[in-house]
Design an enzyme around this catalytic site. Structure first.
Site, PDB file in Angstrom:
ATOM      1  N   LYS A 335       0.946  -1.000  -0.609  1.00 52.55           N
ATOM      2  CA  LYS A 335      -0.168  -0.656  -0.336  1.00 52.55           C
ATOM      3  C   LYS A 335       0.620   0.598  -0.173  1.00 52.55           C
ATOM      4  O   LYS A 335       0.466   2.013  -0.742  1.00 52.55           O
ATOM      5  CB  LYS A 335      -1.031  -0.609   1.508  1.00 52.55           C
ATOM      6  N   ARG A 340       2.654   5.857  -3.398  1.00 53.72           N
ATOM      7  CA  ARG A 340       3.376   7.380  -3.764  1.00 53.72           C
ATOM      8  C   ARG A 340       4.442   6.887  -5.021  1.00 53.72           C
ATOM      9  O   ARG A 340       4.661   8.009  -5.853  1.00 53.72           O
ATOM     10  CB  ARG A 340       5.450   6.402  -2.496  1.00 53.72           C
ATOM     11  N   GLY A 408      -5.625   7.965   5.389  1.00 56.45           N
ATOM     12  CA  GLY A 408      -4.839   8.853   6.452  1.00 56.45           C
ATOM     13  C   GLY A 408      -2.863   9.240   5.636  1.00 56.45           C
ATOM     14  O   GLY A 408      -2.552  10.144   4.824  1.00 56.45           O
ATOM     15  N   SER A 481       7.818   8.533  12.412  1.00 51.33           N
ATOM     16  CA  SER A 481       6.267   8.557  11.515  1.00 51.33           C
ATOM     17  C   SER A 481       6.653   8.941  10.715  1.00 51.33           C
ATOM     18  O   SER A 481       7.008   9.688   9.340  1.00 51.33           O
ATOM     19  CB  SER A 481       5.256   9.702  11.765  1.00 51.33           C
ATOM     20  N   ASP A 629       2.193  -1.312  11.466  1.00 48.89           N
ATOM     21  CA  ASP A 629       0.964  -2.298  11.205  1.00 48.89           C
ATOM     22  C   ASP A 629       0.617  -3.578  10.868  1.00 48.89           C
ATOM     23  O   ASP A 629      -0.458  -3.990  11.401  1.00 48.89           O
ATOM     24  CB  ASP A 629       0.749  -1.733   9.649  1.00 48.89           C
ATOM     25  N   LYS A 656      -4.179   5.544  15.389  1.00 46.37           N
ATOM     26  CA  LYS A 656      -4.423   4.989  13.846  1.00 46.37           C
ATOM     27  C   LYS A 656      -6.031   4.775  12.714  1.00 46.37           C
ATOM     28  O   LYS A 656      -6.661   5.634  13.540  1.00 46.37           O
ATOM     29  CB  LYS A 656      -4.084   2.727  13.199  1.00 46.37           C
ATOM     30  N   ARG A 660      -6.550   0.785  17.651  1.00 42.72           N
ATOM     31  CA  ARG A 660      -5.652  -0.222  17.352  1.00 42.72           C
ATOM     32  C   ARG A 660      -5.681  -1.203  18.930  1.00 42.72           C
ATOM     33  O   ARG A 660      -5.667  -2.271  19.255  1.00 42.72           O
ATOM     34  CB  ARG A 660      -5.126  -0.196  17.102  1.00 42.72           C
TER      35      ARG A 660
HETATM   36  C1  S3P Z   1       2.386   4.647   6.018  1.00 43.61           C
HETATM   37  C2  S3P Z   1       3.178   4.944   7.649  1.00 43.61           C
HETATM   38  C3  S3P Z   1       2.647   4.570   8.698  1.00 43.61           C
HETATM   39  C4  S3P Z   1       1.811   3.038   8.728  1.00 43.61           C
HETATM   40  C5  S3P Z   1       0.515   3.584   7.458  1.00 43.61           C
HETATM   41  C6  S3P Z   1       1.581   4.070   6.376  1.00 43.61           C
HETATM   42  C7  S3P Z   1       3.449   5.389   5.357  1.00 43.61           C
HETATM   43  O1  S3P Z   1       2.302   5.109   9.599  1.00 43.61           O
HETATM   44  O2  S3P Z   1       0.614   3.225   9.386  1.00 43.61           O
HETATM   45  O3  S3P Z   1      -0.084   2.762   7.278  1.00 43.61           O
HETATM   46  O4  S3P Z   1       2.744   4.495   3.991  1.00 43.61           O
HETATM   47  O5  S3P Z   1       3.961   6.132   5.330  1.00 43.61           O
HETATM   48  P1  S3P Z   1       2.805   6.562  10.179  1.00 43.61           P
HETATM   49  O6  S3P Z   1       3.180   7.167   9.913  1.00 43.61           O
HETATM   50  O7  S3P Z   1       1.460   7.327  10.822  1.00 43.61           O
HETATM   51  O8  S3P Z   1       3.305   5.429  11.548  1.00 43.61           O
END
Ligand code: S3P
Length: 748
Positions: A335, A340, A408, A481, A629, A656, A660
């Site tokens: 994903k 990206r 998100g 993050s 995740d 999240k 969770r």
């Molecule tokens: C992600 C980063 C993570 C992850 C999300 C996907 C990404 O989140 O939990 O499912 O693609 O950069 P955080 O950056 O908030 O930890």
């Protein structure tokens, strides 16, 4: 009492239908067959129509003398004017003097503004008894012979009552239409006419004009011999009643001309693109239109892209089973990398070709956002996507807010990227996304010069003001993050000078790697990443590996079911993502990485997992961001392990797609496991998983985790609210069943 007797008991009022064409005839017949009224009376100009209406059982009787029949009517009775739009004035003028003010009058014309104006002319003011209405149903056949009592079933009827319309009359008309199976929607008159001009009147004008053009082009009608299905489908509506459409064209001329002008302009641009052999323009129109055509019902409902329109909720039901899991399987694409690939591919110069793209709702939301901003994107088709990049400054303003569903990642990464554009953008999301914290990206972006407004408490919607000059910053992330890191780096592409991000612990580095793949210089020094603004991206090919976050459910499943032995193919094993492998191994799992290789700048391997007894551990905090995740799945592993598993330093799990920690603790307790939530983690005592009903809170990973628990539960588990599994793992249930899960899906 038999059915008819019960129905007779409910019958109310009389129905008099003026005009027994397709609509009037169908309504009369439906009302009669469903015993909705005491009596259905027909009025028509031609004797032959009246005879046929009697013969076909469409009405109970016809009014030999309409004024007489009208004078008999009173409160509770309904008159429906189903005559051509331009005839309403004359018909009403003749009937008016015989109609009691207590009688409800409605019409069925496709244009409401002109009808209301006509009624006003006839009466001096629109009387409270008149309820303008429009059933959105039809057929290319016309006349009483085409009447069909099921014509309105599951169709919409729009009512456009005015301030002066009396509620009891509206109610009576609503009951009538609902009684014949329609759904009734109220709407203001002007809005009705604009919406219908675009969605109904314009297509009819087009169909008539197209067939007429071809008919003139070929006097011998020779070409129609070759008119295949597409032409027939497209022009079916040119077989509709000419008088009716003549009247509509003239009665709603202003709104029709508005959309006709828009179309003419667009059509001229398409013509020019064909003349200029402008492939990008042509593909842009076709791919956007195809997408809109495929998804418009869902877009309208603000539903997720892949969710079946009719499904409002999905429940997983698991049955206990003891058979081992076996086989080789490839889970859908990663994903994070899919998101990206669309973002950078759209900003690149040239065509980026992607394979293995995740066709889940989250990544499709990103894809749609870039289509909305003018990138031409072909596919996805079996994971293949081609993006005609527009260059760093080639995006155009979207036609409305970007709707990002549950994702998100889309919203946070786009916040960075869109801070550097010249236009304003608003981003919205579903209920879960609308609760998620955005301040973490807004703060650093604001420091860079971006102007972003948020909803209450820094939650979506986000409104980003375009045209703000950005400057590079050195940002030290307050939390580990990858989304925040990526948002800042993407804004950094547009910033003056250098931007650096320093992270407190390593997080997934797909953005940095992929920027490199697109030829954009990125410097990595220890825990800091640096880029300079103002560069360019060069299109490339991207092979998206299978998502280790999706594979995790099967790793845990095979680990906990005795005798299991599975191979997960072509999984991304970037070291910033393999926390789940490290943690499971520390718990005693038997996991081996086979055939390790590199695909498109990302390490990839086949992962073999065999059952092994697990033991509880204290999960090392440095592994938390690397498995962020995968904890819902890991909590199931912990529930099956000998002894206690302790997780700390994982407060991020509370923000999240759901909280969770709480959601998993609640579900596990329901299933008989001792799980104690902590502020920043959880403690789980391994034990026997029992059956029960648990809530996924619309969180895809919670839903799949409990499906895994079902494999070893002593009884069946029902998991509610699983429709969002399609955000990251379309086809999860089918794949799970294939390797041995005993899982059924229940849609309501
Ligand atoms: C992600 C980063 C993570 C992850 C999300 C996907 C990404 O989140 O939990 O499912 O693609 O950069 P955080 O950056 O908030 O930890």
């Amino acid at each position: 009492m038999n059915e008819k007797a019960i129905a007779d008991n409910n019958r109310r009022g009389r129905l008099l239908v003026v005009g027994l064409g397709l609509i009037g005839g169908s309504l009369a017949q439906a009302a009669r067959e469903r015993y909705l009224c005491l009596e259905v009376i027909g009025v028509a100009r031609r004797q032959a129509t009246l005879d046929q209406a009697i013969e076909n059982g469409i009405v109970d009787r016809v009014a030999e003398d309409p004024p007489d029949a009208l004078r008999e009517l009173g409160e509770g009775d309904v008159v429906v004017l189903s005559v051509p739009t331009l005839a309403i004035g004359q018909v009403l003028g003749e009937l008016r003097q015989h109609l009691d003010p207590a009688v409800t009058i409605t019409d069925a014309a496709s244009v409401k503004g002109s009808v209301v104006a006509t009624v006003r002319d006839v009466y001096g003011a629109v009387p409270p008894q008149f309820v303008p209405g429009h059933p959105i149903a039809g057929s290319e056949q016309s006349g009483v012979g085409a009447a069909n009592p099921d014509l309105f079933v599951d169709h919409r009827v729009i009512l456009t009552p005015l301030a002066e319309t009396a509620p009891e009359h509206v109610e009576r008309v609503r009951r009538l239409w609902e009684g014949v199976g329609a759904t009734v929607t109220p709407m203001p008159v002007d809005e009705h006419d604009e919406v219908l001009a675009a969605t109904s009147h314009l297509p009819h004008m087009l169909a008539y004009s197209l067939v007429d053009t071809l008919a003139k082009m070929d006097e011998n009608r020779e070409i129609f011999r070759y008119a295949a299905g597409g032409f027939r489908d497209f022009t079916r509506i040119a077989g509709s009643d000419p008088v009716m459409w003549h009247d509509i064209a003239l009665s709603n001329s202003e709104a029709i001309l508005g959309v006709l002008d828009l179309l003419t302009e667009n059509f001229a641009a398409l013509r020019q693109a064909i003349a200029d052999r402008d492939s990008d323009y042509i593909m842009g129109v076709f791919t956007r239109a195809r997408e809109a055509r495929t998804h418009f019902a869902k877009m309208l409902d603000r539903k997720a892209y892949l969710e079946p329109a009719e499904a409002s909720s999905l429940t997983y039901c698991t049955q206990p089973r003891a058979l081992p899991l076996a086989g080789r399987l490839r889970v859908p694409g990663d994903k994070s990398i899919s998101h990206r690939s669309v973002m950078l591919g759209s900003l690149a110069e040239g065509i980026t070709r992607i394979s293995g793209f995740l066709e889940g709702e989250d990544s499709l939301a990103t894809l749609q956002a870039f289509r909305d901003m003018g990138a031409v994107i072909e596919g996805p088709d079996h994971g293949e996507v081609s993006i005609h990049g527009v260059g760093m400054n080639g995006l155009s303003p979207p036609p409305g807010p970007l709707y990002l569903g549950n994702s998100g990642t889309s919203m946070r990464l786009l916040a960075g990227l869109l801070s550097g554009q010249r236009f304003d953008v608003e981003m919205t999301g579903d209920e879960s996304l609308s609760r998620r914290p955005m301040k973490r990206v807004v703060d650093p972006l604001t420091q860079m010069g971006a102007q972003i407004e948020t909803g209450d408490d820094g939650t979506p919607p986000l409104f980003i003001r375009g045209g703000q000059p950005l400057k590079g910053i050195d940002y030290v992330l307050p939390m580990a993050s990858a989304q925040v890191k990526s948002a800042v780096l993407l804004a950094g592409l547009y910033a003056d000078g250098e931007t650096s991000v320093t992270e407190p612990a390593p997080t997934r580095d797909h953005t940095e790697r992929m920027l490199g793949g697109f030829g954009y210089p990125v410097v990595r020094e220890g825990d800091t990443v640096r880029i300079a603004g103002g560069g360019k991206l060069r299109a490339c090919t991207i092979d998206v590996p299978a998502d280790i976050s999706s594979a995790a459910f099967f790793m845990v499943a095979a680990s906990i079911v005795p005798g299991s032995d599975i191979v997960l193919e072509h999984v991304g094993v970037n070291p910033t993502r393999t926390g789940v492998v490290n943690i499971l191994r520390a718990m005693g799992a038997d996991i081996s990485l086979l055939n390790e290789r590199e695909a498109g700048g990302e390490p990839v391997a086949d992962i073999r997992v065999r059952h092994a007894p697990l033991r509880g551990i204290h999960i090392p905090e440095d592994q938390v961001p690397l498995a962020i995740d995968e904890f819902p799945a890991l909590f199931i592993a912990a529930s099956c392990a000998e002894g206690r598993t302790v997780l700390t330093g994982a407060g991020e799990l509370r923000v999240k797609e759901s909280d969770r920690i709480q959601a998993m603790a609640d579900g596990l307790c329901t299933l008989g496991i001792v799980a104690t939530p902590r502020e920043d983690g959880i403690e789980i005592e391994g034990g026997e998983i029992r059956g029960g009903t648990v809530e996924s809170h619309g969180d895809h990973r919670i839903a799949m985790a409990f499906a895994v628990a079902g494999l070893v539960a002593t009884d069946s588990i029902n998991i509610n609210d699983c429709q969002n599994v399609a955000t990251s793992f379309p086809g999860f249930a089918a794949l799970a069943v294939k390797v041995g899960f005993n899982l059924t899906e229940l849609r309501e």
